[in-house]
Design an enzyme around this catalytic site. Structure first.
Site, mmCIF file in Angstrom:
data_model
loop_
_atom_site.group_PDB
_atom_site.id
_atom_site.type_symbol
_atom_site.label_atom_id
_atom_site.label_comp_id
_atom_site.label_asym_id
_atom_site.label_seq_id
_atom_site.Cartn_x
_atom_site.Cartn_y
_atom_site.Cartn_z
ATOM 1 N N LYS A 180 0.804 -1.225 0.000
ATOM 2 C CA LYS A 180 0.000 0.000 0.000
ATOM 3 C C LYS A 180 0.839 1.279 0.000
ATOM 4 C CE LYS A 180 -1.530 1.341 3.984
ATOM 5 N NZ LYS A 180 -2.123 1.044 5.300
ATOM 6 N N HIS A 218 -1.834 -2.682 14.625
ATOM 7 C CA HIS A 218 -1.041 -1.617 14.010
ATOM 8 C C HIS A 218 -0.995 -0.472 15.001
ATOM 9 C CE1 HIS A 218 0.756 1.197 11.325
ATOM 10 N NE2 HIS A 218 0.757 0.342 10.328
ATOM 11 N N GLU A 228 4.788 -5.604 9.461
ATOM 12 C CA GLU A 228 4.286 -5.145 8.154
ATOM 13 C C GLU A 228 4.793 -3.739 7.868
ATOM 14 O OE1 GLU A 228 0.148 -5.151 9.000
ATOM 15 O OE2 GLU A 228 0.006 -7.313 9.212
HETATM 16 C C1 LIG Z 1 -0.760 0.804 6.094
HETATM 17 C C2 LIG Z 1 -0.541 -0.459 6.798
HETATM 18 C C3 LIG Z 1 0.761 -0.903 7.091
HETATM 19 C C4 LIG Z 1 1.988 -0.080 6.837
HETATM 20 O O1 LIG Z 1 2.118 0.898 7.802
HETATM 21 P P1 LIG Z 1 3.401 1.842 7.881
HETATM 22 O O2 LIG Z 1 3.047 2.799 8.947
HETATM 23 O O3 LIG Z 1 3.577 2.479 6.552
HETATM 24 O O4 LIG Z 1 4.574 1.006 8.259
HETATM 25 C C5 LIG Z 1 0.899 -2.152 7.671
HETATM 26 N N1 LIG Z 1 -0.176 -2.918 7.958
HETATM 27 C C6 LIG Z 1 -1.427 -2.513 7.694
HETATM 28 C C7 LIG Z 1 -2.550 -3.422 8.031
HETATM 29 C C8 LIG Z 1 -1.655 -1.282 7.121
HETATM 30 O O5 LIG Z 1 -2.913 -0.881 6.884
#
Ligand SMILES: *Cc1c(COP(=O)(O)O)cnc(C)c1O
Length: 366
Positions: free
Chosen positions: A46, A174, A249
Protein backbone atom coordinates in the site's frame (compact mmCIF):
# COMPACT_ATOMS: atom_id res chain seq x y z
CA UNK A 1 21.18 14.30 -1.26
CA UNK A 2 23.92 15.03 -3.75
CA UNK A 3 22.68 18.24 -5.39
CA UNK A 4 25.07 18.21 -8.32
CA UNK A 5 24.27 14.61 -9.21
CA UNK A 6 20.52 15.14 -8.89
CA UNK A 7 20.65 18.27 -11.02
CA UNK A 8 22.35 16.32 -13.76
CA UNK A 9 19.59 13.70 -13.54
CA UNK A 10 16.97 16.44 -13.66
CA UNK A 11 18.50 17.83 -16.85
CA UNK A 12 18.07 14.38 -18.42
CA UNK A 13 14.66 13.40 -17.00
CA UNK A 14 12.95 16.75 -16.40
CA UNK A 15 10.49 17.58 -13.63
CA UNK A 16 8.50 16.63 -11.74
CA UNK A 17 10.46 13.42 -11.12
CA UNK A 18 10.71 11.05 -8.20
CA UNK A 19 14.19 9.56 -8.05
CA UNK A 20 14.10 6.09 -6.55
CA UNK A 21 17.41 5.21 -4.93
CA UNK A 22 17.95 1.47 -5.03
CA UNK A 23 20.80 1.66 -2.56
CA UNK A 24 18.76 3.65 -0.03
CA UNK A 25 15.93 1.13 -0.28
CA UNK A 26 18.28 -1.81 0.27
CA UNK A 27 19.89 0.01 3.17
CA UNK A 28 16.49 0.64 4.83
CA UNK A 29 15.53 -3.01 4.46
CA UNK A 30 18.84 -4.23 5.87
CA UNK A 31 18.72 -1.80 8.81
CA UNK A 32 15.21 -2.90 9.72
CA UNK A 33 16.01 -6.61 9.35
CA UNK A 34 19.04 -6.07 11.60
CA UNK A 35 16.98 -4.05 14.11
CA UNK A 36 14.28 -6.74 14.32
CA UNK A 37 16.15 -10.06 14.31
CA UNK A 38 13.94 -13.10 13.85
CA UNK A 39 10.96 -11.00 12.76
CA UNK A 40 9.46 -11.80 9.34
CA UNK A 41 9.12 -8.57 7.39
CA UNK A 42 6.08 -8.25 5.11
CA UNK A 43 6.43 -5.03 3.11
CA UNK A 44 3.14 -3.07 3.08
CA UNK A 45 2.61 -2.70 -0.67
CA UNK A 46 0.00 0.00 0.00
CA UNK A 47 2.73 2.53 0.89
CA UNK A 48 4.27 2.38 -2.60
CA UNK A 49 3.43 -0.30 -5.15
CA UNK A 50 6.12 0.66 -7.67
CA UNK A 51 7.23 -2.64 -9.26
CA UNK A 52 10.93 -1.76 -8.93
CA UNK A 53 10.46 -1.42 -5.16
CA UNK A 54 8.82 -4.85 -5.01
CA UNK A 55 11.61 -6.34 -7.13
CA UNK A 56 14.40 -4.90 -5.01
CA UNK A 57 12.74 -5.86 -1.73
CA UNK A 58 12.17 -9.36 -3.02
CA UNK A 59 15.87 -9.63 -3.82
CA UNK A 60 16.60 -8.51 -0.26
CA UNK A 61 14.43 -11.32 1.12
CA UNK A 62 11.30 -9.36 1.96
CA UNK A 63 7.81 -10.83 2.20
CA UNK A 64 4.70 -8.86 1.17
CA UNK A 65 1.59 -7.52 2.87
CA UNK A 66 -1.21 -7.15 0.33
CA UNK A 67 -4.75 -5.88 0.89
CA UNK A 68 -6.58 -6.04 -2.43
CA UNK A 69 -6.90 -7.93 -5.70
CA UNK A 70 -5.06 -5.06 -7.37
CA UNK A 71 -2.10 -5.44 -5.03
CA UNK A 72 -2.12 -9.20 -5.64
CA UNK A 73 -1.88 -8.51 -9.38
CA UNK A 74 1.08 -6.18 -8.82
CA UNK A 75 3.13 -8.64 -6.74
CA UNK A 76 2.18 -11.49 -9.06
CA UNK A 77 3.51 -9.51 -12.03
CA UNK A 78 6.76 -9.07 -10.12
CA UNK A 79 7.03 -12.84 -9.78
CA UNK A 80 6.38 -12.92 -6.03
CA UNK A 81 5.06 -16.36 -5.02
CA UNK A 82 1.92 -16.52 -2.87
CA UNK A 83 3.84 -18.17 -0.01
CA UNK A 84 5.59 -14.84 0.49
CA UNK A 85 2.33 -12.91 0.91
CA UNK A 86 -0.23 -12.32 3.60
CA UNK A 87 -3.58 -10.57 3.25
CA UNK A 88 -4.13 -7.85 5.85
CA UNK A 89 -7.40 -6.18 4.90
CA UNK A 90 -9.83 -6.73 7.79
CA UNK A 91 -12.91 -6.35 5.53
CA UNK A 92 -13.20 -8.44 2.39
CA UNK A 93 -15.83 -9.57 -0.09
CA UNK A 94 -16.16 -13.29 -0.68
CA UNK A 95 -14.73 -12.68 -4.16
CA UNK A 96 -11.67 -11.00 -2.60
CA UNK A 97 -11.06 -13.95 -0.29
CA UNK A 98 -11.40 -16.34 -3.21
CA UNK A 99 -9.04 -14.29 -5.40
CA UNK A 100 -6.38 -14.40 -2.68
CA UNK A 101 -6.94 -18.12 -2.00
CA UNK A 102 -6.73 -18.91 -5.72
CA UNK A 103 -3.41 -17.04 -5.86
CA UNK A 104 -2.30 -19.20 -2.91
CA UNK A 105 -2.38 -16.82 0.06
CA UNK A 106 -3.27 -18.62 3.30
CA UNK A 107 -2.89 -16.01 6.05
CA UNK A 108 -5.72 -13.47 6.50
CA UNK A 109 -6.82 -10.84 9.01
CA UNK A 110 -10.26 -10.41 10.59
CA UNK A 111 -11.56 -8.04 13.24
CA UNK A 112 -15.23 -8.93 13.76
CA UNK A 113 -17.62 -11.88 13.77
CA UNK A 114 -19.29 -11.06 10.45
CA UNK A 115 -15.90 -11.43 8.84
CA UNK A 116 -15.41 -14.80 10.57
CA UNK A 117 -18.47 -16.26 8.89
CA UNK A 118 -17.00 -15.44 5.49
CA UNK A 119 -14.23 -17.96 6.18
CA UNK A 120 -16.51 -20.90 7.06
CA UNK A 121 -16.37 -22.05 3.45
CA UNK A 122 -12.57 -21.94 3.42
CA UNK A 123 -11.83 -23.43 6.85
CA UNK A 124 -9.14 -25.74 5.57
CA UNK A 125 -7.36 -23.23 3.37
CA UNK A 126 -7.12 -20.14 5.55
CA UNK A 127 -5.46 -19.26 8.83
CA UNK A 128 -6.54 -16.12 10.62
CA UNK A 129 -4.99 -13.34 12.64
CA UNK A 130 -7.39 -11.33 14.77
CA UNK A 131 -6.68 -7.61 14.46
CA UNK A 132 -6.71 -5.80 17.78
CA UNK A 133 -7.06 -2.01 17.93
CA UNK A 134 -4.37 0.14 19.56
CA UNK A 135 -5.41 3.63 20.60
CA UNK A 136 -2.80 6.17 19.56
CA UNK A 137 -4.49 9.55 19.06
CA UNK A 138 -1.20 11.48 19.23
CA UNK A 139 0.21 9.57 16.26
CA UNK A 140 0.48 11.20 12.82
CA UNK A 141 -1.82 8.55 11.33
CA UNK A 142 -4.10 6.57 13.64
CA UNK A 143 -4.83 3.23 12.00
CA UNK A 144 -7.12 1.93 14.72
CA UNK A 145 -9.92 4.43 14.15
CA UNK A 146 -11.44 2.33 11.41
CA UNK A 147 -10.27 -1.23 12.11
CA UNK A 148 -9.48 -3.50 14.98
CA UNK A 149 -11.31 -5.22 17.76
CA UNK A 150 -11.01 -3.68 21.25
CA UNK A 151 -8.30 -5.46 23.29
CA UNK A 152 -10.92 -6.51 25.85
CA UNK A 153 -13.03 -8.13 23.09
CA UNK A 154 -10.18 -9.81 21.24
CA UNK A 155 -10.10 -13.01 23.27
CA UNK A 156 -13.82 -13.61 22.86
CA UNK A 157 -13.53 -13.14 19.08
CA UNK A 158 -10.69 -15.68 19.01
CA UNK A 159 -12.80 -18.05 21.09
CA UNK A 160 -15.72 -17.59 18.72
CA UNK A 161 -13.53 -18.30 15.68
CA UNK A 162 -12.15 -21.39 17.36
CA UNK A 163 -15.67 -22.54 18.18
CA UNK A 164 -16.62 -22.17 14.51
CA UNK A 165 -13.79 -24.51 13.57
CA UNK A 166 -11.64 -21.77 12.05
CA UNK A 167 -7.91 -21.84 12.48
CA UNK A 168 -6.62 -18.84 14.43
CA UNK A 169 -2.88 -18.35 14.19
CA UNK A 170 -2.65 -15.33 16.45
CA UNK A 171 -3.09 -11.61 16.94
CA UNK A 172 -2.18 -8.62 14.79
CA UNK A 173 -2.21 -4.90 15.52
CA UNK A 174 -1.04 -1.62 14.01
CA UNK A 175 0.36 0.86 16.52
CA UNK A 176 -0.30 3.82 14.18
CA UNK A 177 1.70 5.02 11.19
CA UNK A 178 4.78 7.23 11.75
CA UNK A 179 4.45 6.18 15.37
CA UNK A 180 7.32 7.83 17.20
CA UNK A 181 6.76 6.03 20.50
CA UNK A 182 8.05 2.44 20.72
CA UNK A 183 6.17 1.95 23.99
CA UNK A 184 2.95 1.80 21.93
CA UNK A 185 4.11 -1.62 20.69
CA UNK A 186 4.83 -2.69 24.25
CA UNK A 187 1.37 -1.58 25.34
CA UNK A 188 -0.16 -3.67 22.57
CA UNK A 189 2.13 -6.63 23.29
CA UNK A 190 1.04 -6.52 26.94
CA UNK A 191 -2.54 -7.09 25.76
CA UNK A 192 -1.36 -9.86 23.43
CA UNK A 193 0.33 -11.65 26.33
CA UNK A 194 -2.85 -11.55 28.31
CA UNK A 195 -4.94 -12.78 25.40
CA UNK A 196 -2.52 -15.60 24.58
CA UNK A 197 -2.58 -16.73 28.20
CA UNK A 198 -6.37 -16.72 28.30
CA UNK A 199 -6.48 -18.61 25.01
CA UNK A 200 -4.04 -21.25 26.26
CA UNK A 201 -6.13 -21.76 29.42
CA UNK A 202 -9.04 -22.48 27.08
CA UNK A 203 -7.09 -24.91 24.95
CA UNK A 204 -6.49 -22.51 22.04
CA UNK A 205 -2.84 -22.32 21.10
CA UNK A 206 -1.82 -19.12 19.35
CA UNK A 207 1.61 -19.09 17.76
CA UNK A 208 1.82 -15.84 15.77
CA UNK A 209 2.07 -12.20 16.80
CA UNK A 210 1.94 -9.58 14.05
CA UNK A 211 3.25 -6.21 15.28
CA UNK A 212 2.15 -4.41 12.09
CA UNK A 213 3.90 -1.37 10.63
CA UNK A 214 4.21 2.16 11.92
CA UNK A 215 8.02 2.46 12.19
CA UNK A 216 8.89 6.17 11.87
CA UNK A 217 11.28 7.96 9.53
CA UNK A 218 12.87 11.43 9.54
CA UNK A 219 10.70 14.12 8.07
CA UNK A 220 11.12 17.65 9.41
CA UNK A 221 11.67 16.29 12.92
CA UNK A 222 14.29 13.62 13.48
CA UNK A 223 13.09 10.38 15.10
CA UNK A 224 14.98 7.69 17.01
CA UNK A 225 17.34 5.64 14.83
CA UNK A 226 15.57 2.39 13.91
CA UNK A 227 17.95 0.23 15.93
CA UNK A 228 17.20 2.17 19.10
CA UNK A 229 13.51 2.42 18.30
CA UNK A 230 13.25 -1.36 18.04
CA UNK A 231 15.34 -2.21 21.09
CA UNK A 232 12.52 -2.25 23.68
CA UNK A 233 10.30 -4.16 21.24
CA UNK A 234 13.00 -6.78 20.75
CA UNK A 235 13.60 -7.14 24.44
CA UNK A 236 9.92 -7.65 25.07
CA UNK A 237 9.55 -10.16 22.26
CA UNK A 238 12.58 -12.07 23.45
CA UNK A 239 11.31 -12.22 27.00
CA UNK A 240 7.68 -13.13 26.38
CA UNK A 241 7.25 -14.36 22.82
CA UNK A 242 10.49 -16.21 22.10
CA UNK A 243 8.70 -19.31 20.82
CA UNK A 244 6.20 -17.43 18.65
CA UNK A 245 6.31 -16.61 14.97
CA UNK A 246 6.69 -12.81 14.87
CA UNK A 247 5.57 -10.82 11.85
CA UNK A 248 5.87 -7.11 11.02
CA UNK A 249 4.29 -5.15 8.15
CA UNK A 250 6.63 -2.22 7.52
CA UNK A 251 5.60 0.27 4.84
CA UNK A 252 6.85 3.82 5.33
CA UNK A 253 10.17 2.86 6.97
CA UNK A 254 11.12 0.98 3.77
CA UNK A 255 9.55 3.01 0.97
CA UNK A 256 9.73 6.48 2.54
CA UNK A 257 13.42 7.36 2.52
CA UNK A 258 14.17 5.94 -0.93
CA UNK A 259 12.56 8.66 -3.06
CA UNK A 260 13.56 12.28 -3.63
CA UNK A 261 11.21 14.55 -5.56
CA UNK A 262 12.56 17.17 -7.94
CA UNK A 263 10.06 19.91 -8.79
CA UNK A 264 10.55 23.16 -10.67
CA UNK A 265 9.36 26.71 -10.11
CA UNK A 266 6.88 27.35 -12.97
CA UNK A 267 6.05 30.90 -11.99
CA UNK A 268 6.23 33.40 -9.15
CA UNK A 269 4.32 36.35 -7.86
CA UNK A 270 4.61 38.93 -5.10
CA UNK A 271 1.21 38.98 -3.39
CA UNK A 272 0.61 41.32 -0.42
CA UNK A 273 4.29 41.31 0.41
CA UNK A 274 4.62 37.51 0.30
CA UNK A 275 6.52 35.65 -2.41
CA UNK A 276 4.43 32.93 -4.01
CA UNK A 277 6.21 30.23 -5.99
CA UNK A 278 4.16 27.87 -8.14
CA UNK A 279 5.78 24.45 -8.56
CA UNK A 280 5.09 21.85 -11.24
CA UNK A 281 4.09 19.30 -8.57
CA UNK A 282 1.46 19.74 -5.88
CA UNK A 283 -1.14 18.44 -3.49
CA UNK A 284 -2.96 16.47 -6.18
CA UNK A 285 0.32 14.82 -7.20
CA UNK A 286 3.14 13.45 -5.06
CA UNK A 287 2.30 15.89 -2.27
CA UNK A 288 -1.03 14.11 -1.82
CA UNK A 289 0.72 12.68 1.24
CA UNK A 290 0.39 16.09 2.87
CA UNK A 291 -3.35 15.69 2.63
CA UNK A 292 -3.91 11.99 3.31
CA UNK A 293 -0.82 11.09 5.28
CA UNK A 294 -0.28 14.42 7.12
CA UNK A 295 3.42 14.34 6.25
CA UNK A 296 5.71 17.37 5.90
CA UNK A 297 8.71 16.75 3.71
CA UNK A 298 12.16 18.28 4.20
CA UNK A 299 13.03 20.58 1.31
CA UNK A 300 16.24 21.85 -0.25
CA UNK A 301 16.37 25.05 -2.30
CA UNK A 302 19.19 25.76 -4.72
CA UNK A 303 19.91 29.30 -3.50
CA UNK A 304 21.08 31.00 -0.33
CA UNK A 305 21.19 34.53 0.99
CA UNK A 306 18.60 36.88 2.42
CA UNK A 307 15.26 35.19 3.06
CA UNK A 308 11.70 36.42 2.60
CA UNK A 309 8.31 35.22 3.76
CA UNK A 310 7.26 32.77 1.06
CA UNK A 311 4.65 30.26 -0.02
CA UNK A 312 5.18 27.16 -2.14
CA UNK A 313 2.10 26.14 -4.09
CA UNK A 314 1.24 23.39 -6.52
CA UNK A 315 0.32 23.79 -10.17
CA UNK A 316 -3.45 23.13 -10.19
CA UNK A 317 -6.12 25.82 -10.28
CA UNK A 318 -7.46 24.81 -6.88
CA UNK A 319 -6.72 27.08 -3.90
CA UNK A 320 -6.27 24.10 -1.62
CA UNK A 321 -3.17 23.22 -3.63
CA UNK A 322 -0.71 25.01 -1.32
CA UNK A 323 2.27 23.10 0.05
CA UNK A 324 4.28 25.29 2.41
CA UNK A 325 3.08 28.61 3.87
CA UNK A 326 4.92 31.12 6.00
CA UNK A 327 8.37 29.77 5.25
CA UNK A 328 11.51 31.84 4.94
CA UNK A 329 13.15 31.31 1.55
CA UNK A 330 15.79 33.10 -0.46
CA UNK A 331 14.50 34.65 -3.71
CA UNK A 332 13.86 31.85 -6.16
CA UNK A 333 13.84 32.19 -9.93
CA UNK A 334 11.51 30.66 -12.48
CA UNK A 335 13.09 27.40 -13.61
CA UNK A 336 14.80 26.68 -10.25
CA UNK A 337 14.67 23.05 -9.16
CA UNK A 338 13.70 22.24 -5.56
CA UNK A 339 14.33 18.87 -3.93
CA UNK A 340 12.07 17.21 -1.38
CA UNK A 341 13.39 14.30 0.63
CA UNK A 342 11.77 11.15 2.02
CA UNK A 343 8.96 11.22 -0.51
CA UNK A 344 8.56 7.50 -1.17
CA UNK A 345 5.72 6.52 1.15
CA UNK A 346 2.07 7.46 0.57
CA UNK A 347 3.02 10.03 -2.10
CA UNK A 348 2.88 8.69 -5.64
CA UNK A 349 0.65 5.92 -4.24
CA UNK A 350 -2.19 8.40 -3.69
CA UNK A 351 -1.33 10.91 -6.44
CA UNK A 352 -3.95 11.86 -9.04
CA UNK A 353 -3.86 13.44 -12.49
CA UNK A 354 -6.37 16.14 -11.51
CA UNK A 355 -6.55 19.16 -13.77
CA UNK A 356 -4.56 17.37 -16.46
CA UNK A 357 -1.22 17.29 -14.64
CA UNK A 358 0.35 13.85 -15.08
CA UNK A 359 1.84 11.97 -12.14
CA UNK A 360 5.54 12.57 -11.49
CA UNK A 361 7.81 10.30 -13.48
CA UNK A 362 9.67 7.68 -11.45
CA UNK A 363 13.35 7.25 -12.27
CA UNK A 364 15.42 4.46 -10.71
CA UNK A 365 18.93 5.56 -9.76
CA UNK A 366 22.06 3.95 -8.28
C1 LIG B 1 -0.76 0.80 6.09
C2 LIG B 1 -0.54 -0.46 6.80
C3 LIG B 1 0.76 -0.90 7.09
C4 LIG B 1 1.99 -0.08 6.84
O1 LIG B 1 2.12 0.90 7.80
P1 LIG B 1 3.40 1.84 7.88
O2 LIG B 1 3.05 2.80 8.95
O3 LIG B 1 3.58 2.48 6.55
O4 LIG B 1 4.57 1.01 8.26
C5 LIG B 1 0.90 -2.15 7.67
N1 LIG B 1 -0.18 -2.92 7.96
C6 LIG B 1 -1.43 -2.51 7.69
C7 LIG B 1 -2.55 -3.42 8.03
C8 LIG B 1 -1.66 -1.28 7.12
O5 LIG B 1 -2.91 -0.88 6.88
Amino acid sequence: MDFAKLNKLVSVHGTPSLFLSQSRLRESYRSLAYALPGVELFYAVKSNAQPEIIDILQQEGSLFDICTNGEIDIVKQCGVPAEKCMHTHPIKRDSDIRYALDFGVTLFVVDNEFELSKFLLYKDRARLLVRMSVQNPSCMVNLSHKFGCAPTQTFSLIEKAHGMGLSVAGISFHAGSQNENPLKYIEALDFCRDICRKAALNGIILNTIDIGGGFPINYLNPVLPIQRFCQPINEYLERYFSNYRIIAEPGRVLSGPCMVLAARVMGKSLRSGVWWYYLDEGLYGSFSGKMFDHADYPLLVPRSGETFNSVLAGPTCDSIDVLYENIALPQLEIGDVLLFDSMGAYTTASATTFNGFPKAKIVVID
